[in-house]
Design an enzyme around this catalytic site. Sequence first.
Site, short mmCIF file in Angstrom:
data_model
loop_
_atom_site.label_atom_id
_atom_site.label_comp_id
_atom_site.label_asym_id
_atom_site.label_seq_id
_atom_site.Cartn_x
_atom_site.Cartn_y
_atom_site.Cartn_z
N HIS A 1 0.83 -1.21 0.00
CA HIS A 1 0.00 0.00 0.00
C HIS A 1 0.86 1.26 0.00
O HIS A 1 0.69 2.15 -0.84
CB HIS A 1 -0.90 -0.02 1.24
N GLU A 2 1.79 1.33 0.93
CA GLU A 2 2.62 2.53 1.03
C GLU A 2 3.53 2.67 -0.19
O GLU A 2 3.83 3.79 -0.62
CB GLU A 2 3.44 2.52 2.33
N HIS B 1 1.72 4.51 -2.87
CA HIS B 1 1.85 5.96 -2.69
C HIS B 1 3.21 6.44 -3.20
O HIS B 1 3.32 7.50 -3.84
CB HIS B 1 1.74 6.32 -1.20
N HIS C 1 3.36 6.93 -6.84
CA HIS C 1 2.65 8.15 -7.23
C HIS C 1 3.58 9.35 -7.14
O HIS C 1 3.51 10.28 -7.97
CB HIS C 1 1.44 8.32 -6.30
#
Length: 672
Positions: free
Chosen positions: A461-462, A465, A468
Amino acid sequence: MTNPLLADWTGPFALPPFAVIGDGDFAPAFDAALTEARANIARIAANAEPPTFANTIEAMEQAETLLDRVSGVFYNLSSADSTPAREALMRDLAPKMAAFSSEVTMNKALFRRIDTLWQGREALDLTPEQLRVLDLYHKMFVRAGAALDGAEAQRMAAIRERLAVLSTAFSQNLLADERDWFRPLSEEDLEGLPDFVVEAAREAGRERGQDGPVLTLNRSLIVPFLQFSPKRELREIAYEAWGARGANGGETDNRANAAEILKLREERAHLLGFPNFAAFKLDDEMAKTPAQVRDLLMQVWAPARRKAEADAETLTRMMHEDGVNGDLEAWDWRYYSEKRRVAEFDFDESLLKPYLSLDAMIGAAFDTAHRLFGLEFRELDGPFYHPDVRGWEVTRKGQHVAVFLGDYFARGSKRSGAWCSAMRSQKKLGGETHAIVVNVCNFTKGNPSLLSYDDARTLFHEFGHALHQMLSDVTYQFISGTSVSRDFVELPSQLYEHWLEVPEVLQRHARHWKTGEPMPQALLDKLLAAQTYDQGFSTVEYVASALVDLDFHDGPAPKDPMARQAEILKSIGMPHAIRMRHATPHFSHIFSGDGYSSGYYSYMWSEVMDADAFAAFEERGDAFDPETAEKLEKFILSAGGSRPADELWLAFRGKKPGIEALLKGRGLLETA
C-alpha cells in the site's frame, strides 16, 4: 560554522546531509527560511508590473524553496524519529507556520494579482497544466479566507493558528501514550503464542531497556497478541490499553482537544459561507457533498453489518464451547476468529510468516514495479536519518528517477501507523528536480523481520503511494505526486495492494527465509481462498469510523464528542463486540491536521475505483498487461493533480466505477 540545512547539498542525489544535521540546526534554519520566504512573497505582492503567470504564479512556486527543503527534513524526522527537542520545536513551529500561511494566503495585494489572472485566464495563452495550477491557486486563496476583510479575516487567521497548535498537541499526546505504555510479560504469559509473537515481545523489551519480553501498543505486536493469546484477562488489559490511547486523563488526554478542533472547524466553515465543515471540505473533493459520502458508506454498512453479526454468533458459540460464558467482547473477536479460520480453512496465519520476510516483500514490491513500469532499484549506502533506514536509487533505462527511503521498524520515537511522504517533490520549474520519497512502517524488528500478510499488504500500500510520487512528471510542485483530491489519493496505494494477491508474485517472492523454498502451493491456495475472511469485522470497524468522522463535521460541532460518538454508533446498530477502528481520542487521521477530516471515507471511495482499476488488467487476462500499465502511469501515476481527479479516472478507465466490484472483493456481495 555553516548550518548544514542552509548550505548547498552537494552529496549524491542532493540528499540531506543527515550525518551532520543536529537538532540545534532546525530552529535557526526555519528562521532563515521563513525570513527568505517572506521577502520573496513581499516582492511578488509589491511588483509594480502587471501580473503575469510568470511573475506571480511561477514566482510563488519558487518563493519558498528553502522553506520546503528545511520542512521536508524536519517534519519527516519529527514523525518518524522524534526527540524531546524536535517535539518542543514542533510545538513552537505550529503557530508560526500557521501564521505564515495566513500571511501569504490572506495577502490582499497578492490575491488581487492572482484574481486578476484568474478572471482573465482565457486570454492568457496558458498550457492546460498552467490553467490548472492557476485555478488551484485561486481556489486555495479563496478557501483560506483571502476574500474576507476586517474582523473576519483576523478571526480566520487566529482559527488557523489555534488549529495548528491543537493538532500538534493531539499528535504528541498520542505518541506519548503509545510510547509510554508497556506491560512486562512473564514466561507463563507467553504460553500459546507463536514463536514470532514471542520474539517480537522480547525485541520490544530490549528496545525499551527491559530484562524480559513486554507487550506494547505497536499494532504489529498487539494485533497478533490478541489473535493468539489464550489468556482472556491479558487480552482484555491489552485491548483496553490500546483503545484508551489519548483518553487516559492528565496532560496527554485528547478529548478536550478534539472538541475544540471540531468547534473551530465549524466556525471556519461558517466564515467562508458553508453550513458546516463537511460541506466546506467536500466541496473540493470528488464526492462533492456529505450526502454522497453517506450514501456510499451506508450501501456498504448494511451488508457488512449483517455479515459481522452472523460471524459474531459463530464466534460466541465457539467461546461458550471453551467454557467462557457471557457476551463476545472486543478482545475476544480476533482470538476466536483466528481459531475459526484455522478450523474452516485449515489455514494458520502463523505458518505464512516464514515466507513473508521483509526483504522478500520489498523485493516483491520492487519486482512488481519493474514489470509494470520498468523501474530498477539499486541499494545505496547511508547514512540516513536513522540506522534502521534503507535507501535505493530508482532508475529506468539508466536514467535517474528518484531516491526511495524505507523506514520499516517500530520504535518508541516513531508515531504509530504507516505513511508515505516526500522529503523532496518532483518538479521541472527551475530545473529538473527528482523526488526523495519515504515509506514509514511499524513492523516488528527481528532477525530476520517476518511479516504478517496484513503487514505485507501495508508495505505494498505505502509503496503504491511512493510510486505516485516517484513517477510524477509535472512542471509545478503544486500539483506534483500525491497533490490530488483526498478521495483520489488512496487509489494508487490501494490498487497496488492487488498485486500482492497475484499468485505468480507470491510464487516468485514468498520464499522461506531459511531454506529459500517457495510457499507450498497448498498454503498459497489456502491464503488466497481466505482473502475475504472476516471482512464483515474489518468493514464494520472502518465504516463506523468513517461515519463518525462525517457526522462530527456534517452539522453543529458536538460539545461532547465522546457522547456524540456513542450516539452515532448506537444509531447505526454497531455490533457489541466490534469497536471503531479509530476512536475519537486517537483518531489521528482527522485530528492530527485536517487532511482526512470529513475525509476518512476516502479509503472506501478509492476502493470503489481500485477494484475497478485492477479489473482493467484482469479484462486483458494479464496482471502485468503493458498497455494497461502504460495508461495507469500516464493518466494516474505521472499526472499528479494536473487535471481534476474524475477526468483522470475517466481517461484511464473510460467509465465510472460501480460499487459491485468493492462488495465482491470484500466477500459481501451475496449478502447485499
